[in-house]
Design an enzyme around this catalytic site. Sequence first.
Site, PDB file in Angstrom:
ATOM      1  N   ASP A 122      35.563  36.344  34.885  1.00 15.46           N
ATOM      2  CA  ASP A 122      36.249  36.218  36.179  1.00 15.46           C
ATOM      3  C   ASP A 122      35.350  36.833  37.251  1.00 15.46           C
ATOM      4  OD1 ASP A 122      37.797  36.301  38.441  1.00 15.46           O
ATOM      5  OD2 ASP A 122      39.609  36.956  37.428  1.00 15.46           O
ATOM      6  N   HIS A 176      36.073  41.024  43.869  1.00 13.66           N
ATOM      7  CA  HIS A 176      36.104  42.173  42.971  1.00 13.66           C
ATOM      8  C   HIS A 176      34.801  42.963  42.960  1.00 13.66           C
ATOM      9  CE1 HIS A 176      39.959  40.859  41.534  1.00 13.66           C
ATOM     10  NE2 HIS A 176      39.471  39.687  41.159  1.00 13.66           N
TER      11      HIS A 176
END
Length: 262
Positions: free
Chosen positions: A169, A174
């Site tokens: 991911d 992030h």
Amino acid sequence: MSEWKGRHLGTRTVSYDETRPILYALAVGAHATDLDLVFEERLRVLPTFALTLAQWAPDALGSAGAFDVRTAVHGTQRLRVLQPLPRAGEIAMSAQVSDVWDKGRAAVFDVTVTSEYFEATWSLFAPGRGGFGGERGPSARPRPSSVPDLTLPVQTGRDQAALYRLLGDRHHMHIDPAAAEAAGMPRPFMHGLCTLAAVTLPLAAAVGAHPADLRELEARFASPVFPGDKLAVEAWKSGDGTAFEASVDGTTVLSAAHAAFA
């Protein structure tokens, strides 16, 4: 939204060796002393590792145009374990849109991935896609009214989101401050699935179970967690497992959560 409910999202077979489940265990908080999670000779694969293998499915729905991928968020995750994952091998999976719920100003798309080892459902909250006259869907599990049976701290690592990205991911929010800011966050934040898995490790220990014996897991992602945050987890034992919630400085980050271990 009738055109999306039941939509087949394809099949995929993913292969891996022992390195990936070990990396996963380290990314969600296992230590070098947890030999049955990080040493290939004794390895037991954490069931939540399956969610990294199936991440392609919710991504496929976004790519198909069901919602704006810039504003949709991961609302809830469910996992049902059918049998232990192998240390290494191939996992064949199939995915479909199992439900679409009308929340008024938003829609919730349930994406279910099935395999011989697990069944996992992502609930994706899509602003601006509601109001089509559909059912609202089931209510979330209520917070137990009794005093928690146990409380425990869970310390996240400052580099944890960067490490978890290596499992597949790689959304920029992030890791990249500019991407996080564009998403409305002050800085890069944790993957919800990383936070959830990080809680299940000490939770299993607290209830006298092994984290690899997880059989069912569910949680709603209520607020973001940032690398380095310390979570306060409250848990309530029951006949069918353990209900739990997690907060950071009084703000709930995981709610309507439930885990069951063999």
